[in-house]
Design a protein around this motif. Structure first.
Motif, PDB file in Angstrom:
ATOM      1  N   SER A  31       0.847  -1.189   0.000  1.00 53.68           N
ATOM      2  CA  SER A  31       0.000   0.000   0.000  1.00 53.68           C
ATOM      3  C   SER A  31       0.886   1.244   0.000  1.00 53.68           C
ATOM      4  O   SER A  31       2.106   1.160   0.156  1.00 53.68           O
ATOM      5  CB  SER A  31      -0.922   0.002   1.218  1.00 53.68           C
ATOM      6  N   HIS A  32       0.271   2.411  -0.181  1.00 52.59           N
ATOM      7  CA  HIS A  32       1.082   3.626  -0.250  1.00 52.59           C
ATOM      8  C   HIS A  32       1.762   3.923   1.089  1.00 52.59           C
ATOM      9  O   HIS A  32       2.861   4.489   1.113  1.00 52.59           O
ATOM     10  CB  HIS A  32       0.227   4.816  -0.706  1.00 52.59           C
ATOM     11  N   LEU A  33       1.144   3.543   2.201  1.00 55.15           N
ATOM     12  CA  LEU A  33       1.789   3.741   3.499  1.00 55.15           C
ATOM     13  C   LEU A  33       2.994   2.826   3.657  1.00 55.15           C
ATOM     14  O   LEU A  33       4.071   3.257   4.102  1.00 55.15           O
ATOM     15  CB  LEU A  33       0.778   3.488   4.621  1.00 55.15           C
ATOM     16  N   GLU A  34       2.821   1.555   3.307  1.00 52.86           N
ATOM     17  CA  GLU A  34       3.944   0.616   3.392  1.00 52.86           C
ATOM     18  C   GLU A  34       5.047   0.992   2.410  1.00 52.86           C
ATOM     19  O   GLU A  34       6.235   0.829   2.712  1.00 52.86           O
ATOM     20  CB  GLU A  34       3.438  -0.799   3.117  1.00 52.86           C
ATOM     21  N   LEU A  35       4.664   1.487   1.242  1.00 49.72           N
ATOM     22  CA  LEU A  35       5.669   1.890   0.258  1.00 49.72           C
ATOM     23  C   LEU A  35       6.484   3.078   0.753  1.00 49.72           C
ATOM     24  O   LEU A  35       7.713   3.117   0.579  1.00 49.72           O
ATOM     25  CB  LEU A  35       4.980   2.232  -1.060  1.00 49.72           C
ATOM     26  N   ASN A  36       5.833   4.046   1.387  1.00 50.80           N
ATOM     27  CA  ASN A  36       6.568   5.200   1.917  1.00 50.80           C
ATOM     28  C   ASN A  36       7.498   4.789   3.042  1.00 50.80           C
ATOM     29  O   ASN A  36       8.606   5.331   3.170  1.00 50.80           O
ATOM     30  CB  ASN A  36       5.589   6.269   2.399  1.00 50.80           C
ATOM     31  N   ASP A  37       7.085   3.841   3.869  1.00 51.74           N
ATOM     32  CA  ASP A  37       7.980   3.336   4.915  1.00 51.74           C
ATOM     33  C   ASP A  37       9.196   2.645   4.305  1.00 51.74           C
ATOM     34  O   ASP A  37      10.325   2.807   4.791  1.00 51.74           O
ATOM     35  CB  ASP A  37       7.222   2.356   5.821  1.00 51.74           C
ATOM     36  N   PHE A  38       8.981   1.883   3.242  1.00 58.26           N
ATOM     37  CA  PHE A  38      10.097   1.209   2.574  1.00 58.26           C
ATOM     38  C   PHE A  38      11.064   2.224   1.973  1.00 58.26           C
ATOM     39  O   PHE A  38      12.285   2.090   2.082  1.00 58.26           O
ATOM     40  CB  PHE A  38       9.559   0.267   1.495  1.00 58.26           C
ATOM     41  N   VAL A  39      10.519   3.261   1.329  1.00 57.24           N
ATOM     42  CA  VAL A  39      11.368   4.288   0.730  1.00 57.24           C
ATOM     43  C   VAL A  39      12.134   5.055   1.803  1.00 57.24           C
ATOM     44  O   VAL A  39      13.322   5.386   1.625  1.00 57.24           O
ATOM     45  CB  VAL A  39      10.517   5.223  -0.137  1.00 57.24           C
ATOM     46  N   ASN A 306      -2.994   9.154  -7.995  1.00 62.70           N
ATOM     47  CA  ASN A 306      -2.910  10.119  -6.906  1.00 62.70           C
ATOM     48  C   ASN A 306      -1.435  10.366  -6.605  1.00 62.70           C
ATOM     49  O   ASN A 306      -0.775   9.575  -5.935  1.00 62.70           O
ATOM     50  CB  ASN A 306      -3.636   9.590  -5.667  1.00 62.70           C
ATOM     51  N   THR A 307      -0.903  11.456  -7.129  1.00 64.14           N
ATOM     52  CA  THR A 307       0.528  11.728  -6.988  1.00 64.14           C
ATOM     53  C   THR A 307       0.933  12.007  -5.540  1.00 64.14           C
ATOM     54  O   THR A 307       2.116  11.920  -5.203  1.00 64.14           O
ATOM     55  CB  THR A 307       0.921  12.919  -7.865  1.00 64.14           C
ATOM     56  N   GLU A 308      -0.053  12.346  -4.695  1.00 67.93           N
ATOM     57  CA  GLU A 308       0.278  12.625  -3.301  1.00 67.93           C
ATOM     58  C   GLU A 308       0.720  11.370  -2.564  1.00 67.93           C
ATOM     59  O   GLU A 308       1.442  11.459  -1.564  1.00 67.93           O
ATOM     60  CB  GLU A 308      -0.933  13.237  -2.591  1.00 67.93           C
ATOM     61  N   THR A 309       0.304  10.208  -3.018  1.00 65.31           N
ATOM     62  CA  THR A 309       0.662   8.959  -2.344  1.00 65.31           C
ATOM     63  C   THR A 309       1.913   8.322  -2.929  1.00 65.31           C
ATOM     64  O   THR A 309       2.395   7.326  -2.381  1.00 65.31           O
ATOM     65  CB  THR A 309      -0.491   7.952  -2.445  1.00 65.31           C
ATOM     66  N   LEU A 310       2.430   8.870  -4.029  1.00 66.46           N
ATOM     67  CA  LEU A 310       3.600   8.272  -4.682  1.00 66.46           C
ATOM     68  C   LEU A 310       4.872   8.935  -4.174  1.00 66.46           C
ATOM     69  O   LEU A 310       5.028  10.157  -4.297  1.00 66.46           O
ATOM     70  CB  LEU A 310       3.504   8.437  -6.196  1.00 66.46           C
ATOM     71  N   PRO A 311       5.789   8.186  -3.604  1.00 69.01           N
ATOM     72  CA  PRO A 311       7.060   8.778  -3.164  1.00 69.01           C
ATOM     73  C   PRO A 311       7.926   9.162  -4.361  1.00 69.01           C
ATOM     74  O   PRO A 311       7.997   8.435  -5.356  1.00 69.01           O
ATOM     75  CB  PRO A 311       7.704   7.655  -2.344  1.00 69.01           C
TER      76      PRO A 311
END
Length: 502
Positions: A31-39, A306-311
């Motif tokens: 998900s976008h939350l998990e992806l941001n944590d990974f990044v 949704n570009t706001e959720t993409l790191p």
């Protein structure tokens, strides 16, 4: 035939999953939350990665601000003079005394305006007000709230130890799920001692905790209100009839008339069947869509990520070139090369992930155009294989892409998995029907039924086949009905009769 060792060459093709390829596959289902944590973790580990702050890479630094003119206005001079004036605490420290002796009114002023005191001791040097969240009182946990009461109620350390284990056996609703016999054997305590501690804890706030069933929870709250009489006990013992809306059988079992039953039910409605939910409740997290679907000016559907959720991450190649020229250690060079390869892979994988999500979302919108235009009755049966074959991807890739992803449509916010439903054959040879559309039609039929004509599962199956050509069995109708928490025809008839009498 003699056995002897020999050398043999073979040439074959095989797919080898490298660690980076496996990581790319895993990124698809995050998900976008998990992806941001990974990044964020990669940014800490890799010195060549940096977040894009909205500016173009390689953008020139802003020019230096020119020096001020020596000509200063009266207002600016007043402000600068005010900044040179020391506060009361600094002046008092210079005289080696307290603020009260130098400025008697300053203490009272600080009490009326605590913000000024916080600014002097806190983060006022940056000119920022303190975060309001720092002053919000934290809500106590249910376990902490009960442990504080148990320490006051129970006197012996043995009873407090039993209470601690009983508190650990509570679920989030406040019900006791621990096995008391197993707990007695584990602690080496008598069952009577555990029951005594449990009885004492059942009087803790919130009233109703440590119950082992809903009737016991309601009984504890009624006992606290001094309303647990024999008729109320009989009502709690037969509470299953209340769920079935069997009011006639309930009045017979309790031994009361309709007026008394109505009064007792009114008291029960004032109780809290899940007292523990007042604690341990975290903040509600809003679901953020990954894809937006809008109707364009030409009437076609427009799909937008949704570009706001993409790191957004960049590879700092200038830093890599600068450091590489200065290092001579082979291990450091190998580390930098590995960081560069990892950074290039991450940026490429993030772009590929975004393109894959957009591609799958576009195909879902294309196949579910009827649902987006007319509603749930026009939701078509669609499988992962149908989408995968159309966009030339593997079925597992489509499954990963649609996991934990949400799509905002004019019909509402839906998980992308929602659009994949099984097909129900048509009896007239037409197109298949979506299972979700069949559920919706079943609910419509039940909501529209009259008290004199309650539809059974067999009748609903016949109506579906006659009206829309949906070939569905009775047991399938029952399964869909139970999945929507709709009671059977017998219970629905009782409910409607009770509502009519009321």
């Amino acid at each position: 035939m003699a056995l002897s060792p020999r050398l043999e060459f073979r040439q074959a093709q095989s797919l080898t999953l490298t660690p980076q390829l496996m990581q790319s596959i895993r990124l698809l289902q995050l998900s976008h939350l998990e992806l941001n944590d990974f990044v964020d973790a990669e940014l800490l580990r890799n010195p060549l990665l940096e977040r894009e702050d909205g500016g173009e890479p390689g953008e020139a630094e802003p020019a230096e601000i020119p020096e001020r003119s020596t000509e200063i206005s009266a207002y600016e001079d007043t402000v600068e003079r005010g900044e040179r004036i020391q506060d009361a605490a600094s002046i008092a420290d210079g005289y080696d005394t307290s603020v009260d002796n130098v400025f008697p009114d300053q203490s009272a002023q600080d009490q009326l305006n605590p913000q000024s005191r916080l600014d002097r001791n806190g983060s006022s040097e940056a000119g920022e007000a303190p975060d309001i969240d720092q002053f919000v009182a934290s809500r106590p946990l249910l376990s902490e709230h009960l442990e504080a009461q148990a320490n006051m109620l129970l006197r012996t350390p043995a009873d407090r130890l039993i209470a601690r284990h009983l508190i650990d056996g509570l679920n989030e609703a406040g019900y006791l799920t621990a096995d008391l016999d197993a707990l007695s054997e584990q602690l080496g305590a008598e069952r009577a001692d555990i029951d005594a501690v449990l009885e004492a804890l059942q009087g803790c706030d919130p009233i109703g905790v440590f119950a082992r069933s809903v009737p016991e929870c309601l009984a504890i709250q009624l006992r606290d209100r001094d309303r647990l009489d024999p008729m109320m006990l009989a009502l709690l013992d037969n509470i299953g009839m209340l769920a079935e809306h069997n009011m006639a059988g309930l009045m017979k079992a309790v031994g009361c008339d309709r007026e008394d039953l109505a009064d007792m039910l009114a008291e029960i409605r004032q109780l809290d069947p899940k007292p523990g939910l007042a604690f341990d409740s975290g903040p509600v997290e809003a679901v953020v869509p990954d894809v937006f679907v809008r109707r364009g000016p030409d009437g076609a559907w427009q799909i937008e990520l949704n570009t706001e959720t993409l790191p957004r991450v960049l590879v700092n190649r200038v830093y890599y070139a600068t450091v590489t020229k200065k290092t001579r250690d082979p291990a450091e060079k190998a580390f930098l090369s590995d960081c560069l390869a990892t950074a290039n892979w991450l940026t490429k994988s993030l772009d590929q992930r975004a393109q894959t999500i957009l591609k799958v979302a576009a195909e879902i919108v294309r196949q579910q155009d009827g649902f987006l235009t007319h509603g749930i009755a026009h939701l078509k049966p669609m499988t992962l294989k149908m989408v995968a074959e159309t966009i030339d991807m593997h079925e597992s890739t489509v499954s990963r892409v649609t996991s934990n992803k949400y799509m905002a449509t004019p019909r509402g916010l839906y998980e992308m998995k929602y659009f994949f439903t099984t097909a129900i054959a048509s009896s007239d040879g037409g197109g298949d029907h979506s299972a979700e559309a069949v559920r919706h039609r079943i609910k419509q039929l039940i909501d529209a039924e009259a008290i004199s004509d309650i539809l059974s599962d067999d009748t609903i199956a016949e109506v579906l086949k006659k009206e829309q050509g949906i070939d569905v069995a009775r047991r399938t109708v029952a399964k869909y009905r139970e999945g929507m928490n709709i009671p059977s025809s017998v219970i629905r008839r009782r409910q409607k009769k009770n509502l009519e009498k009321a």
